[in-house]
Design a protein around this motif. Structure first.
Motif, PDB file in Angstrom:
ATOM      1  N   PHE A  54       0.842  -1.193   0.000  1.00  0.00           N
ATOM      2  CA  PHE A  54       0.000   0.000   0.000  1.00  0.00           C
ATOM      3  C   PHE A  54       0.881   1.249   0.000  1.00  0.00           C
ATOM      4  O   PHE A  54       1.882   1.320   0.704  1.00  0.00           O
ATOM      5  CB  PHE A  54      -0.925   0.027   1.217  1.00  0.00           C
ATOM      6  CG  PHE A  54      -2.021  -0.992   1.169  1.00  0.00           C
ATOM      7  CD1 PHE A  54      -3.232  -0.705   0.559  1.00  0.00           C
ATOM      8  CD2 PHE A  54      -1.843  -2.252   1.723  1.00  0.00           C
ATOM      9  CE1 PHE A  54      -4.244  -1.644   0.507  1.00  0.00           C
ATOM     10  CE2 PHE A  54      -2.846  -3.196   1.676  1.00  0.00           C
ATOM     11  CZ  PHE A  54      -4.054  -2.905   1.058  1.00  0.00           C
ATOM     12  N   THR A  55       0.497   2.232  -0.777  1.00  0.00           N
ATOM     13  CA  THR A  55       1.169   3.525  -0.786  1.00  0.00           C
ATOM     14  C   THR A  55       0.121   4.598  -0.488  1.00  0.00           C
ATOM     15  O   THR A  55      -1.079   4.314  -0.468  1.00  0.00           O
ATOM     16  CB  THR A  55       1.838   3.808  -2.137  1.00  0.00           C
ATOM     17  OG1 THR A  55       0.823   3.792  -3.176  1.00  0.00           O
ATOM     18  CG2 THR A  55       2.881   2.738  -2.455  1.00  0.00           C
ATOM     19  N   LYS A  56       0.575   5.836  -0.256  1.00  0.00           N
ATOM     20  CA  LYS A  56      -0.396   6.867   0.104  1.00  0.00           C
ATOM     21  C   LYS A  56      -0.104   8.199  -0.571  1.00  0.00           C
ATOM     22  O   LYS A  56       1.013   8.477  -1.007  1.00  0.00           O
ATOM     23  CB  LYS A  56      -0.435   7.056   1.621  1.00  0.00           C
ATOM     24  CG  LYS A  56       0.819   7.656   2.226  1.00  0.00           C
ATOM     25  CD  LYS A  56       0.636   7.836   3.735  1.00  0.00           C
ATOM     26  CE  LYS A  56       1.894   8.400   4.386  1.00  0.00           C
ATOM     27  NZ  LYS A  56       1.718   8.579   5.844  1.00  0.00           N
ATOM     28  N   ALA A  57      -1.160   9.014  -0.629  1.00  0.00           N
ATOM     29  CA  ALA A  57      -1.069  10.373  -1.155  1.00  0.00           C
ATOM     30  C   ALA A  57      -2.013  11.244  -0.347  1.00  0.00           C
ATOM     31  O   ALA A  57      -2.749  10.752   0.512  1.00  0.00           O
ATOM     32  CB  ALA A  57      -1.435  10.400  -2.642  1.00  0.00           C
ATOM     33  N   VAL A  58      -2.009  12.544  -0.638  1.00  0.00           N
ATOM     34  CA  VAL A  58      -2.878  13.485   0.063  1.00  0.00           C
ATOM     35  C   VAL A  58      -4.186  13.614  -0.709  1.00  0.00           C
ATOM     36  O   VAL A  58      -4.197  13.839  -1.920  1.00  0.00           O
ATOM     37  CB  VAL A  58      -2.200  14.866   0.187  1.00  0.00           C
ATOM     38  CG1 VAL A  58      -3.130  15.862   0.881  1.00  0.00           C
ATOM     39  CG2 VAL A  58      -0.888  14.737   0.954  1.00  0.00           C
ATOM     40  N   TYR A  59      -5.288  13.447  -0.014  1.00  0.00           N
ATOM     41  CA  TYR A  59      -6.624  13.526  -0.616  1.00  0.00           C
ATOM     42  C   TYR A  59      -6.887  14.931  -1.163  1.00  0.00           C
ATOM     43  O   TYR A  59      -6.520  15.936  -0.553  1.00  0.00           O
ATOM     44  CB  TYR A  59      -7.649  13.171   0.449  1.00  0.00           C
ATOM     45  CG  TYR A  59      -9.070  13.002  -0.027  1.00  0.00           C
ATOM     46  CD1 TYR A  59      -9.435  11.905  -0.798  1.00  0.00           C
ATOM     47  CD2 TYR A  59     -10.057  13.913   0.327  1.00  0.00           C
ATOM     48  CE1 TYR A  59     -10.747  11.725  -1.203  1.00  0.00           C
ATOM     49  CE2 TYR A  59     -11.376  13.744  -0.068  1.00  0.00           C
ATOM     50  CZ  TYR A  59     -11.710  12.652  -0.846  1.00  0.00           C
ATOM     51  OH  TYR A  59     -13.022  12.474  -1.241  1.00  0.00           O
ATOM     52  N   ASN A  60      -7.513  14.983  -2.322  1.00  0.00           N
ATOM     53  CA  ASN A  60      -7.883  16.235  -2.994  1.00  0.00           C
ATOM     54  C   ASN A  60      -6.677  17.075  -3.416  1.00  0.00           C
ATOM     55  O   ASN A  60      -6.819  18.255  -3.727  1.00  0.00           O
ATOM     56  CB  ASN A  60      -8.813  17.089  -2.113  1.00  0.00           C
ATOM     57  CG  ASN A  60     -10.269  16.679  -2.254  1.00  0.00           C
ATOM     58  OD1 ASN A  60     -10.650  15.994  -3.195  1.00  0.00           O
ATOM     59  ND2 ASN A  60     -11.088  17.084  -1.300  1.00  0.00           N
ATOM     60  N   ASP A  61      -5.501  16.468  -3.428  1.00  0.00           N
ATOM     61  CA  ASP A  61      -4.285  17.155  -3.873  1.00  0.00           C
ATOM     62  C   ASP A  61      -3.824  16.506  -5.177  1.00  0.00           C
ATOM     63  O   ASP A  61      -3.231  15.422  -5.166  1.00  0.00           O
ATOM     64  CB  ASP A  61      -3.206  17.041  -2.797  1.00  0.00           C
ATOM     65  CG  ASP A  61      -1.968  17.876  -3.108  1.00  0.00           C
ATOM     66  OD1 ASP A  61      -1.579  17.956  -4.289  1.00  0.00           O
ATOM     67  OD2 ASP A  61      -1.376  18.433  -2.157  1.00  0.00           O
TER      68      ASP A  61
END
Length: 378
Positions: A149-156
């Motif tokens: 799993f990887t992640k990012a900033v929502y709505n960015d």
């Protein structure tokens, strides 16, 4: 409560004895206007007679069937959910289980790839769903988590673009980040997600809280022109009965061959009877039109009565799902206590947000009553 684990913390010292319409009554007989719907579950309130009758009849007929046998009720409920004619259903017992099924299917469809999730998202507390829930307070203490799993900033959009690589196979997200603070997706962000979908990345939309009419449509993604590859839903689908569902596009559904996934209680006849009654109501255009009208009324009331309060930073809304962000996070628990004292039940979300999830059947007069209580408190 001496025989129960304390994973829910110190519970509120009150017991509800019954519900009627959009009200709950405690052991003293006090009435509470419920702006929580049991955390988005009792969408049709506590007096949904068609659902009650269906459940009672099913209990008398057959309360449980193994999934070794055909269950016509499952087919009927799946047909209601597949309003576009392009999805197949797998039934589970909760939102977390539905998301586990979605993550497993994504891994089958896109082997040796990663799944991208977003900060402040929430997808459940089972290991796979928790690994996709990018919140430290949820994941802390459970390492090692499920890998991949990887992640990012929502709505960015920039963060999303930077996080997607040639190893990204799927993206899981909510239309409104509920537990994370009631933050609706932006149109620009949804367009970016659609662009990555066109490149072959699967879109998994978690509609556990936003589905089943909560936003004024059967699914929240309908507001944004999305066509997810995989959809998950739960909460309000059973109006009190435990149920979850994963919907997968027909061309992907064949990946779940016999033995790849299953559930003893998934698609239980009692839950299916309740879901069928719920969906029969939700798929009436006039009903969802009324939800949309009442949501607009609620938004106007909140803007008029609360937006200019010094303690309020912002009010975020999609349909009958509202987040009131406060300037001081320490005030949130105090507001919850004060609201209960005034006969109103509300929720928190994130660190500094009051969350409102009134039943879809709440009248405008009742919505106004709830807002008036919040106005007095704030």
């Amino acid at each position: 409560m001496t025989h129960l684990l304390e994973n829910y913390g110190k519970r509120i010292p009150m017991t509800f004895t019954h519900g009627e319409g959009v009200y709950l009554y405690d052991q003293t007989g006090k009435q509470y206007l419920d702006f929580t719907s049991g955390i988005g579950v009792m969408n049709l309130g506590y007096s949904f007679e068609a659902g009650k009758a269906a459940v009672k009849a099913q209990v008398d007929a057959i309360p449980h069937l193994s999934n070794l046998y055909e269950n016509p009720l499952q087919e009927e409920v799946a047909a209601y959910l597949d309003y576009q004619g392009s999805y197949k259903a797998f039934f589970a017992n909760s939102g977390a289980e539905a998301n586990e099924a979605a993550l497993k299917l994504a891994r089958l469809l896109k082997p040796d790839t990663t799944i991208l999730a977003f900060e402040d998202g929430f997808h459940g507390r089972t290991f796979g769903a928790m690994s996709a829930t990018m919140q430290d307070k949820i994941q802390k203490g459970f390492a090692p988590l499920v890998p991949g799993f990887t992640k990012a900033v929502y709505n960015d959009v920039e963060s999303l673009s930077a996080a997607v690589t040639d190893k990204t196979g799927a993206i899981i997200f909510e239309i409104v980040q509920g537990e994370g603070g009631v933050t609706p997706i932006t149109q620009a962000f949804s367009e970016s997600l659609k662009a990555f979908q066109k490149q072959g990345i699967l879109l998994i939309v978690d509609e556990v809280q936003t589905g089943n009419g909560r936003t004024g449509k059967l699914f929240g993604f309908e507001h944004f022109g999305l066509e997810p590859d995989i959809i998950t839903s739960a909460k309000g689908l059973g109006n009190g009965l435990p149920i979850g569902v994963m919907l997968a596009k027909t061309e992907y559904a064949t990946a779940f061959t016999a033995g790849k996934h299953g559930s003893t209680f998934g698609g239980n006849p009692i839950a299916m009877a309740s879901a069928k009654a719920v969906l029969k109501q939700l798929t009436q255009p006039a009903f969802l039109a009324e939800v949309t009208e009442n949501a607009a009324f609620l938004g106007a009331e909140l803007a008029d009565k609360l937006a200019d309060k010094a303690s309020v930073v912002a009010i975020r809304q999609l349909g009958l799902m509202v987040g009131i962000e406060l300037r001081d996070a320490n005030q949130v628990p105090k507001v919850l206590v004060a609201a209960r004292a005034h006969g109103l039940l509300v929720l928190s979300a994130g660190h500094d947000v009051i969350r409102l999830l009134p039943p879809l059947v709440m009248s405008q007069a009742q919505l106004a009553d709830g807002v008036a209580i919040l106005e007095a408190i704030l």
